[in-house]
Design a protein around this motif. Structure first.
Motif, PDB file in Angstrom:
ATOM      1  N   THR A  49       0.804  -1.217   0.000  1.00 18.85           N
ATOM      2  CA  THR A  49       0.000   0.000   0.000  1.00 18.85           C
ATOM      3  C   THR A  49       0.840   1.271   0.000  1.00 18.85           C
ATOM      4  N   ALA A  50       2.123   1.163   0.332  1.00 14.44           N
ATOM      5  CA  ALA A  50       3.007   2.332   0.308  1.00 14.44           C
ATOM      6  C   ALA A  50       4.327   1.979  -0.383  1.00 14.44           C
ATOM      7  N   LEU A  51       4.249   1.074  -1.340  1.00 13.08           N
ATOM      8  CA  LEU A  51       5.467   0.614  -2.000  1.00 13.08           C
ATOM      9  C   LEU A  51       6.073   1.687  -2.894  1.00 13.08           C
ATOM     10  N   ASP A  52       5.290   2.727  -3.213  1.00 14.51           N
ATOM     11  CA  ASP A  52       5.833   3.825  -3.995  1.00 14.51           C
ATOM     12  C   ASP A  52       6.200   5.022  -3.120  1.00 14.51           C
ATOM     13  N   TRP A  53       6.265   4.833  -1.809  1.00 10.63           N
ATOM     14  CA  TRP A  53       6.798   5.856  -0.923  1.00 10.63           C
ATOM     15  C   TRP A  53       8.314   5.725  -0.870  1.00 10.63           C
ATOM     16  N   GLY A  54       8.976   6.770  -0.404  1.00  9.94           N
ATOM     17  CA  GLY A  54      10.430   6.748  -0.391  1.00  9.94           C
ATOM     18  C   GLY A  54      10.948   7.007  -1.795  1.00  9.94           C
ATOM     19  N   ALA A  55      12.040   6.371  -2.140  1.00 11.24           N
ATOM     20  CA  ALA A  55      12.629   6.522  -3.472  1.00 11.24           C
ATOM     21  C   ALA A  55      12.675   5.156  -4.156  1.00 11.24           C
ATOM     22  N   ALA A  84      -7.703  -0.382   4.080  1.00  7.74           N
ATOM     23  CA  ALA A  84      -8.543  -1.166   3.169  1.00  7.74           C
ATOM     24  C   ALA A  84      -7.706  -2.032   2.255  1.00  7.74           C
ATOM     25  N   GLY A  85      -6.501  -1.596   1.936  1.00  4.29           N
ATOM     26  CA  GLY A  85      -5.602  -2.361   1.074  1.00  4.29           C
ATOM     27  C   GLY A  85      -4.844  -3.453   1.790  1.00  4.29           C
ATOM     28  N   GLY A  86      -5.080  -3.607   3.109  1.00  2.00           N
ATOM     29  CA  GLY A  86      -4.444  -4.684   3.852  1.00  2.00           C
ATOM     30  C   GLY A  86      -3.091  -4.353   4.424  1.00  2.00           C
ATOM     31  N   SER A  87      -2.796  -3.082   4.626  1.00  2.18           N
ATOM     32  CA  SER A  87      -1.489  -2.670   5.148  1.00  2.18           C
ATOM     33  C   SER A  87      -1.079  -3.534   6.334  1.00  2.18           C
TER      34      SER A  87
END
Length: 432
Positions: free
Chosen positions: A65-71, A130-133
């Protein structure tokens, strides 16, 4: 190229599976070649040991759900899928402690401890929940929601963690008892490190009793006025559980929402006092934007008067911190940057100084706007602005991290824990 046969042999001994990566197996746009999904901490250790022996780069992934956070990482040879580690190991209700594996969804953990009238106070954005984090994703991104004001950030709730290092070594710190303070450093280092130091396999959290009653107080007004009134509530004796600000892009006004928790009589009295301070009103439920990230989307296209496409206006998500008194300046800087650089800037977060910012504009306009906000939050002591999510075009013209204190120490820790740079290289500040 990953040797899938070798990984298959390894996982057969410990449980789990390995497969070739598919179209959806990428980390912030960087495609993987293989995906391993171990079912135990021993399996994680064996996979990492084999991956490092093959010279592969491994990136851990939970629900994504946050795999595009960071770089974006420099490359991805192997995604290590942690969702096979999904057990709630122990719930010590009497000690207000829960121990869970990294792949357990946060919602599942919350449902279990909720049956004992307890909660893990993290308030993740509804979209991530909701995405299962997962527990591991929660720790790796270090995300905290509105109630961090009173209960602390995620790193304050972590009592201990077990991690597997790149060479397969298992390491633990802390414990599962609130008064146990030994070895906290490793658990805190892992929080917000985006999987660059090790793969989290188990976490112990401090819980809080669920408070039976709550009320919200909302108000609105000019930016500086609302920020000042919100600051008064934070500094008051009302003990608010959260004080959140929301400023929509292009607006000269902001909304403030205060959460009071406790027992009915006390909540009612404190809510009335907060309403008097804010010049606002008491309501039973939160405003629609509560705990949501501002303006998050994949991007939009602005059209000219003839209907033709003019330019793509990307939405860039950033995290901005400021001192309690610096929030007013940050809100003013957002409005000023919009007018200077033709960008939309939505700001939302705690009035105590941890906010999220959504900047909508061309890559160049976004870079200029972020720079303007950084001037209002000029360093680690006064505040910072770091980019969480952005397109490649924006990243090419913008330093996502900005000024960072202690970068040499961070690099030294990375070298000590992952000398071969086998874990998510490039995902964190300074290319760590």
């Amino acid at each position: 190229m990953a040797d899938l046969q070798r990984f298959g042999d390894v996982l057969r001994q410990h449980g789990g599976e390995v497969r070739e990566a598919g179209p959806g197996d990428a980390v912030d746009g960087v495609p993987a070649t293989a995906v391993a999904r171990p079912a135990s901490a021993e399996g994680v250790a064996a996979v990492l040991r084999e991956a490092t022996a093959q010279g592969l780069v491994t990136v851990p992934r939970g629900a994504g759900t946050a795999l595009d956070w960071g770089a974006p990482p420099e490359r991805v040879d192997l995604i290590l899928d942690t969702t096979g580690l999904d057990r709630l190991v122990e719930h010590g209700a009497g000690d207000l402690v829960v121990v869970a594996e990294a792949g357990l969804p946060v919602t599942a953990l919350s449902e279990t401890v909720g049956r004992a009238a307890q909660e893990l106070v993290v308030d993740l954005p509804p979209g991530r929940l909701a995405g299962g984090s997962t527990v591991g994703g929660l720790l790796s991104t270090g995300a905290s929601g509105p109630r961090r004001l009173q209960r602390g950030a995620v790193r304050d709730l972590v009592l201990g963690a077990t991690v597997v290092l790149a060479d397969g070594t298992r390491a633990s710190s802390g414990g599962k008892v609130v008064k146990n303070v030994a070895g906290y450093d490793l658990a805190k280092l892992l929080t917000g490190a985006y999987g660059t130091l090790g793969v989290v396999v188990r976490v112990a959290f401090r819980l809080h009793p669920a408070r039976p009653d709550r009320a919200f107080v909302t108000g609105s007004g000019p930016l500086a006025d609302v920020a000042a009134r919100a600051r008064d509530v934070v500094a008051s004796q009302l003990a608010p559980a959260a004080v959140e600000l929301d400023r929509a892009a292009g607006s000269d006004v902001a909304e403030v929402a205060v959460l009071l928790e406790g027992t009915a009589d006390a909540v009612g009295q404190r809510a009335a006092a907060a309403a008097a301070l804010l010049g606002g009103r008491v309501q039973a439920g939160p405003p629609p934007w509560w705990a949501e990230l501002p303006g998050v989307s994949t991007g939009s296209t602005r059209r000219g008067s003839t209907g033709g496409s003019v330019e793509t206006r990307e939405v860039t998500l950033a995290k901005a911190t400021a001192t309690l008194t610096g929030v007013t300046g940050l809100l003013a800087a957002a409005r000023d940057a919009e007018q200077r650089y033709d960008a939309g800037i939505a700001v939302r977060g705690t009035a105590a100084g941890v906010l999220h910012v959504a900047v909508t504009g061309s890559p160049d306009a976004t870079a200029l706007a972020i720079g303007h906000l950084r001037a209002a939050a000029p360093g680690p002591r006064e505040g910072t602005v770091t980019v969480l999510r952005a397109s490649r075009e924006v990243r090419e013209v913008l330093d996502a991290w900005g000024p960072v204190g202690g970068i040499d120490l961070m690099r030294a820790i990375k070298h000590q824990l992952d000398p071969g740079r086998n874990l998510a290289p490039g995902r964190f500040v300074g290319g760590i």
